[in-house]
Scaffold this active site. Structure first.
Site, PDB file in Angstrom:
ATOM      1  N   GLU A  83       0.861  -1.177   0.000  1.00 46.53           N
ATOM      2  CA  GLU A  83       0.000   0.000   0.000  1.00 46.53           C
ATOM      3  C   GLU A  83       0.895   1.224   0.000  1.00 46.53           C
ATOM      4  O   GLU A  83       1.717   1.399   0.893  1.00 46.53           O
ATOM      5  CB  GLU A  83      -0.922   0.021   1.218  1.00 46.53           C
ATOM      6  CG  GLU A  83      -1.868   1.217   1.219  1.00 46.53           C
ATOM      7  CD  GLU A  83      -2.713   1.348   2.473  1.00 46.53           C
ATOM      8  OE1 GLU A  83      -3.635   2.179   2.463  1.00 46.53           O
ATOM      9  OE2 GLU A  83      -2.439   0.629   3.462  1.00 46.53           O
TER      10      GLU A  83
ATOM     11  N   GLU B 243       4.916   4.834   3.662  1.00 51.55           N
ATOM     12  CA  GLU B 243       4.456   6.153   4.105  1.00 51.55           C
ATOM     13  C   GLU B 243       5.644   7.104   4.120  1.00 51.55           C
ATOM     14  O   GLU B 243       6.757   6.719   4.499  1.00 51.55           O
ATOM     15  CB  GLU B 243       3.817   6.054   5.491  1.00 51.55           C
ATOM     16  CG  GLU B 243       3.362   7.364   6.086  1.00 51.55           C
ATOM     17  CD  GLU B 243       2.415   8.145   5.183  1.00 51.55           C
ATOM     18  OE1 GLU B 243       2.701   9.335   4.936  1.00 51.55           O
ATOM     19  OE2 GLU B 243       1.411   7.562   4.720  1.00 51.55           O
TER      20      GLU B 243
ATOM     21  N   ASP C 286      -3.024  11.573  -2.612  1.00 54.54           N
ATOM     22  CA  ASP C 286      -3.103  13.010  -2.902  1.00 54.54           C
ATOM     23  C   ASP C 286      -3.462  13.196  -4.373  1.00 54.54           C
ATOM     24  O   ASP C 286      -2.767  12.681  -5.255  1.00 54.54           O
ATOM     25  CB  ASP C 286      -1.749  13.656  -2.607  1.00 54.54           C
ATOM     26  CG  ASP C 286      -1.802  15.177  -2.594  1.00 54.54           C
ATOM     27  OD1 ASP C 286      -2.645  15.749  -3.319  1.00 54.54           O
ATOM     28  OD2 ASP C 286      -1.002  15.783  -1.870  1.00 54.54           O
TER      29      ASP C 286
ATOM     30  N   ASP D  27     -11.969   9.671  -3.096  1.00 56.65           N
ATOM     31  CA  ASP D  27     -13.205  10.455  -3.088  1.00 56.65           C
ATOM     32  C   ASP D  27     -13.133  11.567  -4.141  1.00 56.65           C
ATOM     33  O   ASP D  27     -14.049  12.377  -4.249  1.00 56.65           O
ATOM     34  CB  ASP D  27     -13.452  11.069  -1.705  1.00 56.65           C
ATOM     35  CG  ASP D  27     -12.438  12.147  -1.370  1.00 56.65           C
ATOM     36  OD1 ASP D  27     -11.235  11.966  -1.678  1.00 56.65           O
ATOM     37  OD2 ASP D  27     -12.833  13.187  -0.803  1.00 56.65           O
TER      38      ASP D  27
ATOM     39  N   THR E 134     -10.165   2.722   5.244  1.00 56.60           N
ATOM     40  CA  THR E 134      -9.036   3.470   5.795  1.00 56.60           C
ATOM     41  C   THR E 134      -9.584   4.511   6.770  1.00 56.60           C
ATOM     42  O   THR E 134     -10.794   4.729   6.865  1.00 56.60           O
ATOM     43  CB  THR E 134      -8.254   4.192   4.684  1.00 56.60           C
ATOM     44  OG1 THR E 134      -9.035   5.293   4.205  1.00 56.60           O
ATOM     45  CG2 THR E 134      -7.934   3.244   3.527  1.00 56.60           C
ATOM     46  N   GLU E 135      -8.678   5.186   7.484  1.00 54.72           N
ATOM     47  CA  GLU E 135      -9.113   6.250   8.383  1.00 54.72           C
ATOM     48  C   GLU E 135      -9.816   7.361   7.610  1.00 54.72           C
ATOM     49  O   GLU E 135     -10.874   7.862   8.025  1.00 54.72           O
ATOM     50  CB  GLU E 135      -7.907   6.844   9.127  1.00 54.72           C
ATOM     51  CG  GLU E 135      -7.267   5.930  10.152  1.00 54.72           C
ATOM     52  CD  GLU E 135      -6.180   5.027   9.578  1.00 54.72           C
ATOM     53  OE1 GLU E 135      -5.549   4.304  10.359  1.00 54.72           O
ATOM     54  OE2 GLU E 135      -5.972   5.043   8.351  1.00 54.72           O
ATOM     55  N   TYR E 136      -9.233   7.754   6.478  1.00 55.02           N
ATOM     56  CA  TYR E 136      -9.854   8.782   5.647  1.00 55.02           C
ATOM     57  C   TYR E 136     -11.230   8.345   5.175  1.00 55.02           C
ATOM     58  O   TYR E 136     -12.196   9.113   5.196  1.00 55.02           O
ATOM     59  CB  TYR E 136      -8.978   9.060   4.425  1.00 55.02           C
ATOM     60  CG  TYR E 136      -7.942  10.132   4.606  1.00 55.02           C
ATOM     61  CD1 TYR E 136      -8.265  11.372   5.147  1.00 55.02           C
ATOM     62  CD2 TYR E 136      -6.629   9.922   4.213  1.00 55.02           C
ATOM     63  CE1 TYR E 136      -7.307  12.361   5.311  1.00 55.02           C
ATOM     64  CE2 TYR E 136      -5.658  10.898   4.361  1.00 55.02           C
ATOM     65  CZ  TYR E 136      -6.005  12.117   4.903  1.00 55.02           C
ATOM     66  OH  TYR E 136      -5.052  13.094   5.059  1.00 55.02           O
ATOM     67  N   GLU E 137     -11.313   7.110   4.728  1.00 53.26           N
ATOM     68  CA  GLU E 137     -12.566   6.606   4.167  1.00 53.26           C
ATOM     69  C   GLU E 137     -13.699   6.667   5.185  1.00 53.26           C
ATOM     70  O   GLU E 137     -14.819   7.076   4.862  1.00 53.26           O
ATOM     71  CB  GLU E 137     -12.362   5.168   3.699  1.00 53.26           C
ATOM     72  CG  GLU E 137     -13.528   4.567   2.960  1.00 53.26           C
ATOM     73  CD  GLU E 137     -13.191   3.207   2.378  1.00 53.26           C
ATOM     74  OE1 GLU E 137     -14.098   2.583   1.810  1.00 53.26           O
ATOM     75  OE2 GLU E 137     -12.022   2.786   2.482  1.00 53.26           O
TER      76      GLU E 137
END
Length: 208
Positions: free
Chosen positions: A43, A68, A115, A151, A188-191
């Protein structure tokens, strides 16, 4: 994703068995890191690690590597990993160097909420730009799979065009993942945040 400075982050990173230092020395030999020949999936831009940790827990016969850029973020992931999880490693690095770290040994790349780099002059920085797709060619085994969630509609459309032009076939696609029939999605956290706000999540699985 960038967080405020984390206290004792240097010590946490130094002492963790899950963080691989000098990853370039394992180029072409990542199976040695895991001690087996299981498939390797990565990932790029893993954030605080929710997605890839759960993937590793659910699929013990697959090796996972999370990438990351920011150490303050990777520390948060390190703090979450169960100590007995054997099929997960993390790397702190810039994604531009990915072809210096892996050679013909990855079968799936996950791109979760990358991003979008919306300005045209920054298009080459998008993780589905021709620049990155060319780098992935040397990263992948003969099996080439890319899963993307975002998104951002414009990034999604951009990805479809570039993947298709690079010879990928879109095997699965959804313009609203959480109202689709696609199963076994790991958020994910964002999701989780986007879904709570009612944002649509775009998803594709491409193969070459």
């Amino acid at each position: 994703m960038r967080l405020r400075n984390v206290k004792n982050k240097e010590e946490i990173m130094k002492d963790s068995i899950f963080l691989v230092n000098k990853p370039e020395k394992f180029l072409g030999n990542w199976s040695d890191v895991f001690g087996n020949k299981n498939p390797i999936q990565i990932e790029i831009g893993m954030g605080k690690g929710r997605f890839i940790i759960e993937k590793a827990l659910k699929n013990p016969n697959i090796n996972y590597i999370g990438i990351e850029k920011y150490d303050s973020v990777i520390v948060r992931a390190l703090e979450k990993i169960p100590k007995d999880l054997k099929n997960l490693r993390l790397i702190r690095m810039n994604a531009l160097d990915i072809d210096k770290i892996f050679y013909k040994e990855v079968d799936t790349i996950y791109l979760n909420f990358s991003d979008p780099w919306p300005k045209k002059r920054h298009a080459s920085r998008r993780l589905t730009s021709p620049v990155f797709l060319e780098k992935y060619e040397n990263v992948f085994t003969d099996c080439k799979k890319i899963c993307q969630k975002t998104d951002n509609r414009l990034l999604f459309e951009y990805s479809i065009v570039n993947l298709s032009e690079a010879g990928y076939k879109i095997r699965e696609i959804s313009l609203d993942l959480h109202n689709s029939l696609i199963e076994n999605n790991i958020m994910t956290e964002y999701e989780a945040r986007f879904v709570e706000k009612g944002n649509k999540i775009y998803y594709l699985f491409a193969e070459k």
